[in-house]
Design a protein around this motif. Structure first.
Motif, PDB file in Angstrom:
ATOM      1  N   THR A   1      -3.086   7.022  -3.904  1.00 13.99           N
ATOM      2  CA  THR A   1      -3.406   7.575  -2.601  1.00 13.99           C
ATOM      3  C   THR A   1      -4.206   9.592  -3.328  1.00 13.99           C
ATOM      4  O   THR A   1      -3.499   9.075  -4.826  1.00 13.99           O
ATOM      5  CB  THR A   1      -2.921   8.032  -2.082  1.00 13.99           C
ATOM      6  OG1 THR A   1      -1.558   8.651  -2.846  1.00 13.99           O
ATOM      7  CG2 THR A   1      -1.572   6.787  -1.447  1.00 13.99           C
TER       8      THR A   1
ATOM      9  N   SER B   1       1.006  -1.671   0.267  1.00 15.00           N
ATOM     10  CA  SER B   1       0.110  -0.165  -0.090  1.00 15.00           C
ATOM     11  C   SER B   1       0.559   1.201  -0.136  1.00 15.00           C
ATOM     12  O   SER B   1       0.402   1.755  -0.546  1.00 15.00           O
ATOM     13  CB  SER B   1      -0.814  -0.212   1.316  1.00 15.00           C
ATOM     14  OG  SER B   1      -1.544   1.486   1.151  1.00 15.00           O
TER      15      SER B   1
ATOM     16  N   ASP C   1      -7.073   4.117  -2.081  1.00 11.35           N
ATOM     17  CA  ASP C   1      -7.398   4.808  -0.833  1.00 11.35           C
ATOM     18  C   ASP C   1      -9.159   4.760  -1.358  1.00 11.35           C
ATOM     19  O   ASP C   1      -9.850   5.201  -2.117  1.00 11.35           O
ATOM     20  CB  ASP C   1      -7.210   6.070  -0.865  1.00 11.35           C
ATOM     21  CG  ASP C   1      -5.727   5.791   0.227  1.00 11.35           C
ATOM     22  OD1 ASP C   1      -5.803   4.728   0.472  1.00 11.35           O
ATOM     23  OD2 ASP C   1      -5.158   6.773   0.379  1.00 11.35           O
TER      24      ASP C   1
END
Length: 320
Positions: A251, A245, A277
């Motif tokens: 993101t 991640s 996200d």
């Protein structure tokens, strides 16, 4: 109508004209889905068999809605509780499908190549709804339609595909569908999740690999995040989900590196907080729900084209 295919097994040998025929037909199907009564008669009297020997929700339901919107009769066969689960061979299952008299068999199977085996042994048209790691052609077509509808002509557009490319039938079908439309593809993800030949530079023309996701996203026209299969961590292909991640997750800051308004896509199901996200998945750039809607229209288009090849379908413009 530039369409002579009996089956839809992969798009790796499709021409640009064939892909655009499906995408153009999809637009007509979108119009049907926007009617107060979402029905048209082209497949009336035809039977579509959904043979899903591997679990699925989005794809199976999408095909069922597509077939019913075109007035087809639909029969569902799943592995759970069926003769497949009891040990019936694929060959015997094919004989059963043949006896049922289906006009189209939509098939998902864990074994790569299984739809080809069925297509060679049945008179029905076969649509591959995902076979092993090999291909998911209808996902590739719906992603191409969604992108073209969002950004226009794909000629010269750069699309980033990030995640587990090695095990992803979606990645392969996206590449096979987007390249003929003129798009350029940048792959990104852990080296252990990229085919060895590809990360060593033996890539198809029009495809590049960039391990640094920030660099891959700089100026990109779109990004498609792939589902991370958690079992890959257990087999030692990933250090940890947290590390994945941190390095390869989508993101808001990373998405901001793309062109203004460049769309974000994901074939689903998503692992929010790992590969993408929540703020990105549900943000203004996200086309993820649009992909689901377009999936019904693309599958309607394919069913219609296969029916047209088999014989004169009912008039598309007639309302049920």
């Amino acid at each position: 109508m530039k369409w002579n295919r009996r089956h839809v097994l992969d798009t790796d040998d499709w021409s640009r004209d064939e892909i655009e025929t499906v995408l153009d037909q999809t637009r007509a199907m979108i119009e049907i889905l926007q009617r107060p009564i979402r029905r048209a008669p082209p497949l009336r009297g035809r039977t579509v068999i959904l043979f899903f020997a591997e679990s699925s929700t989005r794809t199976r339901v999408s095909f069922e809605l597509a077939a019913k919107a075109l007035s087809a009769d639909v029969t569902n066969i799943t592995a759970s509780g069926s003769s497949v689960e009891k040990g019936e061979s694929l060959y015997d299952t094919v004989r059963t499908l043949q006896a049922l008299g289906g006009d189209v068999v939509v098939m998902r199977h864990a074994s790569s190549g299984a739809p080809y085996f069925v297509a060679q042994r049945t008179d029905a048209a076969v649509i591959n709804a995902g076979d092993g790691w090999h291909a998911h052609p209808t996902q590739g077509l719906l992603d191409a339609y969604t992108l073209r509808d969002a950004v226009g002509d794909l000629e010269g557009r750069r699309v980033v595909i990030v995640g587990d490319v090695l095990h992803s039938r979606v990645a392969r079908s996206d590449i096979n569908t987007l390249l003929p439309l003129g798009a350029r593809i940048t792959l990104s993800g852990p080296p252990t999740l990229i085919p060895l030949a590809w990360r060593c530079g033996q890539l198809p023309p029009g495809v590049t690999y960039e391990s640094d996701l920030d660099r891959a996203l700089d100026g990109a026209d779109a990004v498609i995040a792939l589902r991370l299969q958690r079992e890959r961590q257990e087999s030692g292909l990933l250090p940890s989900l947290r590390e994945y991640s941190r390095v390869w997750g989508l993101t808001a800051d990373r998405v901001a590196r793309m062109r203004p308004g460049a769309p974000v896509m994901h074939p689903g199901p998503m692992n929010e907080g790992i590969e993408i996200d929540a703020s990105v998945a549900h943000g203004t750039r996200s086309l993820i729900e649009t992909q689901v809607t377009n999936g019904v229209a693309v599958r309607m288009a394919l069913l219609y084209l296969l029916a047209a090849r088999a014989g004169p379908p009912g008039p598309l413009e007639e309302r049920a």
